[in-house]
Design a protein around this motif. Structure first.
Motif, PDB file in Angstrom:
ATOM      1  N   SER A  59     -33.015   3.460 -35.280  1.00 14.18           N
ATOM      2  CA  SER A  59     -32.077   3.870 -36.319  1.00 14.18           C
ATOM      3  C   SER A  59     -31.449   2.633 -36.960  1.00 14.18           C
ATOM      4  O   SER A  59     -31.392   1.559 -36.347  1.00 14.18           O
ATOM      5  CB  SER A  59     -30.999   4.776 -35.729  1.00 14.18           C
ATOM      6  N   PRO A  60     -30.977   2.742 -38.202  1.00 11.50           N
ATOM      7  CA  PRO A  60     -30.411   1.581 -38.892  1.00 11.50           C
ATOM      8  C   PRO A  60     -29.236   0.934 -38.164  1.00 11.50           C
ATOM      9  O   PRO A  60     -28.984  -0.259 -38.351  1.00 11.50           O
ATOM     10  CB  PRO A  60     -29.974   2.151 -40.245  1.00 11.50           C
ATOM     11  N   ASP A  61     -28.512   1.710 -37.333  1.00 12.34           N
ATOM     12  CA  ASP A  61     -27.415   1.116 -36.575  1.00 12.34           C
ATOM     13  C   ASP A  61     -27.873   0.548 -35.239  1.00 12.34           C
ATOM     14  O   ASP A  61     -27.074  -0.014 -34.484  1.00 12.34           O
ATOM     15  CB  ASP A  61     -26.291   2.132 -36.352  1.00 12.34           C
ATOM     16  N   GLY A  62     -29.160   0.687 -34.921  1.00  9.97           N
ATOM     17  CA  GLY A  62     -29.712   0.127 -33.694  1.00  9.97           C
ATOM     18  C   GLY A  62     -29.331   0.879 -32.438  1.00  9.97           C
ATOM     19  O   GLY A  62     -29.521   0.354 -31.337  1.00  9.97           O
ATOM     20  N   GLN A  63     -28.857   2.119 -32.574  1.00 11.93           N
ATOM     21  CA  GLN A  63     -28.377   2.862 -31.415  1.00 11.93           C
ATOM     22  C   GLN A  63     -29.348   3.911 -30.895  1.00 11.93           C
ATOM     23  O   GLN A  63     -29.193   4.399 -29.779  1.00 11.93           O
ATOM     24  CB  GLN A  63     -27.044   3.549 -31.769  1.00 11.93           C
ATOM     25  N   ARG A  64     -30.358   4.262 -31.685  1.00 11.54           N
ATOM     26  CA  ARG A  64     -31.261   5.341 -31.305  1.00 11.54           C
ATOM     27  C   ARG A  64     -32.712   4.940 -31.519  1.00 11.54           C
ATOM     28  O   ARG A  64     -33.039   4.267 -32.494  1.00 11.54           O
ATOM     29  CB  ARG A  64     -30.952   6.611 -32.097  1.00 11.54           C
ATOM     30  N   LEU A  65     -33.556   5.381 -30.618  1.00  9.43           N
ATOM     31  CA  LEU A  65     -34.993   5.116 -30.709  1.00  9.43           C
ATOM     32  C   LEU A  65     -35.730   6.441 -30.782  1.00  9.43           C
ATOM     33  O   LEU A  65     -35.541   7.322 -29.937  1.00  9.43           O
ATOM     34  CB  LEU A  65     -35.468   4.331 -29.485  1.00  9.43           C
ATOM     35  N   ALA A  66     -36.567   6.592 -31.788  1.00 13.08           N
ATOM     36  CA  ALA A  66     -37.429   7.765 -31.924  1.00 13.08           C
ATOM     37  C   ALA A  66     -38.861   7.335 -31.650  1.00 13.08           C
ATOM     38  O   ALA A  66     -39.352   6.384 -32.252  1.00 13.08           O
ATOM     39  CB  ALA A  66     -37.313   8.361 -33.327  1.00 13.08           C
ATOM     40  N   VAL A  67     -39.527   8.033 -30.738  1.00 12.57           N
ATOM     41  CA  VAL A  67     -40.925   7.756 -30.422  1.00 12.57           C
ATOM     42  C   VAL A  67     -41.718   9.025 -30.692  1.00 12.57           C
ATOM     43  O   VAL A  67     -41.352  10.103 -30.222  1.00 12.57           O
ATOM     44  CB  VAL A  67     -41.101   7.328 -28.957  1.00 12.57           C
ATOM     45  N   ARG A  68     -42.806   8.903 -31.445  1.00 10.43           N
ATOM     46  CA  ARG A  68     -43.621  10.067 -31.753  1.00 10.43           C
ATOM     47  C   ARG A  68     -45.022   9.932 -31.185  1.00 10.43           C
ATOM     48  O   ARG A  68     -45.521   8.835 -30.934  1.00 10.43           O
ATOM     49  CB  ARG A  68     -43.711  10.303 -33.256  1.00 10.43           C
ATOM     50  N   GLY A 117     -22.284   6.237 -37.940  1.00 10.13           N
ATOM     51  CA  GLY A 117     -23.375   5.303 -37.694  1.00 10.13           C
ATOM     52  C   GLY A 117     -24.723   5.886 -38.021  1.00 10.13           C
ATOM     53  O   GLY A 117     -25.720   5.200 -38.042  1.00 10.13           O
ATOM     54  N   GLY A 118     -24.797   7.182 -38.312  1.00 12.46           N
ATOM     55  CA  GLY A 118     -26.065   7.807 -38.693  1.00 12.46           C
ATOM     56  C   GLY A 118     -26.867   8.217 -37.505  1.00 12.46           C
ATOM     57  O   GLY A 118     -26.925   7.608 -36.496  1.00 12.46           O
ATOM     58  N   GLY A 119     -27.489   9.290 -37.550  1.00  9.56           N
ATOM     59  CA  GLY A 119     -28.392   9.673 -36.489  1.00  9.56           C
ATOM     60  C   GLY A 119     -28.576  11.100 -36.167  1.00  9.56           C
ATOM     61  O   GLY A 119     -29.563  11.602 -36.457  1.00  9.56           O
ATOM     62  N   GLY A 120     -27.995  12.203 -35.724  1.00  9.63           N
ATOM     63  CA  GLY A 120     -28.544  13.348 -35.027  1.00  9.63           C
ATOM     64  C   GLY A 120     -28.106  14.724 -35.115  1.00  9.63           C
ATOM     65  O   GLY A 120     -27.990  15.340 -36.006  1.00  9.63           O
ATOM     66  N   GLY A 121     -27.813  15.518 -34.308  1.00  8.80           N
ATOM     67  CA  GLY A 121     -27.434  16.897 -34.474  1.00  8.80           C
ATOM     68  C   GLY A 121     -28.591  17.824 -34.402  1.00  8.80           C
ATOM     69  O   GLY A 121     -29.257  17.937 -33.415  1.00  8.80           O
ATOM     70  N   LYS A 122     -28.841  18.563 -35.498  1.00  6.48           N
ATOM     71  CA  LYS A 122     -29.825  19.631 -35.480  1.00  6.48           C
ATOM     72  C   LYS A 122     -31.239  19.123 -35.296  1.00  6.48           C
ATOM     73  O   LYS A 122     -32.104  19.872 -34.890  1.00  6.48           O
ATOM     74  CB  LYS A 122     -29.739  20.431 -36.783  1.00  6.48           C
ATOM     75  N   GLY A 123     -31.504  17.857 -35.664  1.00  7.75           N
ATOM     76  CA  GLY A 123     -32.868  17.354 -35.545  1.00  7.75           C
ATOM     77  C   GLY A 123     -33.329  17.230 -34.114  1.00  7.75           C
ATOM     78  O   GLY A 123     -34.521  17.208 -33.847  1.00  7.75           O
ATOM     79  N   ALA A 124     -32.419  17.152 -33.146  1.00 10.96           N
ATOM     80  CA  ALA A 124     -32.806  17.014 -31.745  1.00 10.96           C
ATOM     81  C   ALA A 124     -32.978  18.385 -31.135  1.00 10.96           C
ATOM     82  O   ALA A 124     -32.059  19.175 -31.075  1.00 10.96           O
ATOM     83  CB  ALA A 124     -31.729  16.238 -30.992  1.00 10.96           C
ATOM     84  N   ARG A 125     -34.155  18.704 -30.671  1.00  8.40           N
ATOM     85  CA  ARG A 125     -34.432  20.001 -30.108  1.00  8.40           C
ATOM     86  C   ARG A 125     -34.126  20.030 -28.633  1.00  8.40           C
ATOM     87  O   ARG A 125     -34.433  19.122 -27.902  1.00  8.40           O
ATOM     88  CB  ARG A 125     -35.904  20.361 -30.320  1.00  8.40           C
ATOM     89  N   ALA A 126     -33.542  21.111 -28.188  1.00 15.33           N
ATOM     90  CA  ALA A 126     -33.308  21.287 -26.770  1.00 15.33           C
ATOM     91  C   ALA A 126     -34.601  21.704 -26.102  1.00 15.33           C
ATOM     92  O   ALA A 126     -35.584  22.038 -26.754  1.00 15.33           O
ATOM     93  CB  ALA A 126     -32.227  22.360 -26.559  1.00 15.33           C
ATOM     94  N   GLU A 127     -34.613  21.690 -24.764  1.00 16.93           N
ATOM     95  CA  GLU A 127     -35.841  21.982 -24.038  1.00 16.93           C
ATOM     96  C   GLU A 127     -36.323  23.407 -24.242  1.00 16.93           C
ATOM     97  O   GLU A 127     -37.472  23.722 -24.007  1.00 16.93           O
ATOM     98  CB  GLU A 127     -35.629  21.740 -22.541  1.00 16.93           C
ATOM     99  N   ASP A 128     -35.439  24.321 -24.694  1.00 17.04           N
ATOM    100  CA  ASP A 128     -35.880  25.697 -24.913  1.00 17.04           C
ATOM    101  C   ASP A 128     -36.412  25.907 -26.317  1.00 17.04           C
ATOM    102  O   ASP A 128     -36.712  27.032 -26.717  1.00 17.04           O
ATOM    103  CB  ASP A 128     -34.737  26.683 -24.648  1.00 17.04           C
ATOM    104  N   GLY A 129     -36.542  24.808 -27.082  1.00 20.82           N
ATOM    105  CA  GLY A 129     -37.107  24.905 -28.422  1.00 20.82           C
ATOM    106  C   GLY A 129     -36.077  25.210 -29.480  1.00 20.82           C
ATOM    107  O   GLY A 129     -36.413  25.451 -30.631  1.00 20.82           O
ATOM    108  N   LYS A 130     -34.775  25.235 -29.122  1.00 25.98           N
ATOM    109  CA  LYS A 130     -33.730  25.464 -30.093  1.00 25.98           C
ATOM    110  C   LYS A 130     -33.052  24.152 -30.425  1.00 25.98           C
ATOM    111  O   LYS A 130     -33.152  23.176 -29.706  1.00 25.98           O
ATOM    112  CB  LYS A 130     -32.705  26.464 -29.539  1.00 25.98           C
TER     113      LYS A 130
END
Length: 329
Positions: A207-216, A280-293
């Motif tokens: 992330s631009p603030d250097g706090q989060r890593l996304a791996v695909r 700082g920018g980054g998350g909320g709804k984009g992160a899926r929980a383990e149940d797919g929600k």
């Protein structure tokens, strides 16, 4: 790396799964778009420009030459092609990232021969202030791993420190490798494993603030907190189903994750980034929980239906197992 059987599997299941299209591009680089340049058929890396709003840098995987392309997300058209000089012939370019001072880093780090090359390369160059076709001199760095050669398609540059990191590509999951504090153009740069990554990674982004890593990967992704490189898993990412999912980057403002794929006219799809509503920018709804929600407990409208996604994963996994190809050296 092009895998026709992956594209075939996705095409065969197009009628089964409907992947929602992103809204028309607004020019701010936060919406989905397609890469319309016929020269770009193997887009393997993606990086949002910091100084040119709505511009994304990309490159072909192999057999193209020392070129980088600046694509306008408002039109899908290439507005500049850079020709790199001062380097050898690129071998297997898989990743691109932008570091401090608007420096572009290019990862010639692929090794699909089972990790047989004794070294790979990283190139560094300034992002041009004007977008036009140009020849740019790059600095070439020799990269080795402390535990021997390996294949990799993911490279990130910390936006604050400029330190370079690589995630190797293994079916059972790989590791995050840390490079030297400062790369040297006169000697070897040894990268050392510092944390496991639980994914067959095809790209990664900080992330631009250097706090989060996304791996695909091809069929999913993981969101980590950076934690000074001692990454900690937070959740799964909502990754769109794509013919051959090869790239990911944060939008310049950190609010979205942009997922790219190989192929002619390939789409770049947008998803809300984890922590997007936080400072700082980054998350909320984009992160899926383990149940797919999503984080609020509601079904995500962007998500592919679970049964269909499993079907695709099974089909393509079988094809991978039966027809895995290796590129010639």
């Amino acid at each position: 790396m092009r895998r026709p059987f992956v594209l075939l599997a996705a095409a065969l299941l197009t009628g089964v799964l409907a992947v929602p299209a992103s809204a028309a591009a607004s020019g701010d680089g936060n919406d989905g778009f397609s890469i319309d340049d016929p020269r770009i058929t193997e887009s393997s890396g993606l990086a949002a420009s910091r100084q040119h709003p709505g511009i994304y840098w990309t490159h072909n995987d192999s057999d193209d030459g020392p070129y980088l392309y600046a694509v306008d997300s408002a039109t899908g058209e290439t507005v500049a092609r850079l020709t790199l000089t001062g380097i050898g012939a690129p071998r297997d370019v898989e990743a691109i990232s932008i570091g401090p001072g608007d420096r572009i880093f290019v990862g010639d780090i692929g090794d699909n021969l089972g990790g047989t090359w004794p070294y790979v390369w990283i190139y560094e160059l300034p992002e041009p202030k004007k977008l036009r076709d140009a020849t740019v001199r790059a600095t070439q760095y020799v990269v080795k791993y402390s535990d021997g050669p390996r294949d990799a398609e993911s490279m990130v540059v910390h936006p604050k420190t400029g330190r370079v990191y690589i995630v190797d590509k293994k079916e059972e999951g790989g590791h995050l490798y840390e490079g030297p504090e400062k790369l040297s153009a006169s000697g070897e740069n040894v990268f050392r494993p510092i944390a496991p990554v639980e994914l067959w990674a095809t790209d990664a982004a900080l992330s631009p603030d250097g706090q989060r890593l996304a791996v695909r990967g091809y069929f999913g992704g993981i969101h980590y907190t950076w934690n000074g490189g001692k990454i900690q898993r937070v959740d799964r990412l909502s990754v769109p189903l794509q013919g051959q999912g090869e790239s990911v980057t944060y939008s310049a403002d950190g609010s979205r994750l942009m997922f790219g794929s190989e192929g002619s006219g390939s789409p770049v799809e947008s998803r809300e980034a984890p922590g997007a509503g936080e400072s700082g920018g980054g998350g909320g709804k984009g992160a899926r929980a383990e149940d797919g929600k999503d984080a609020a407990g509601a079904e995500s409208g962007d998500d592919v239906k679970l049964g269909g996604a499993v079907a695709v994963a099974v089909v393509v996994a079988i094809l991978f197992g039966l027809t895995r190809r290796r590129r010639r050296s």
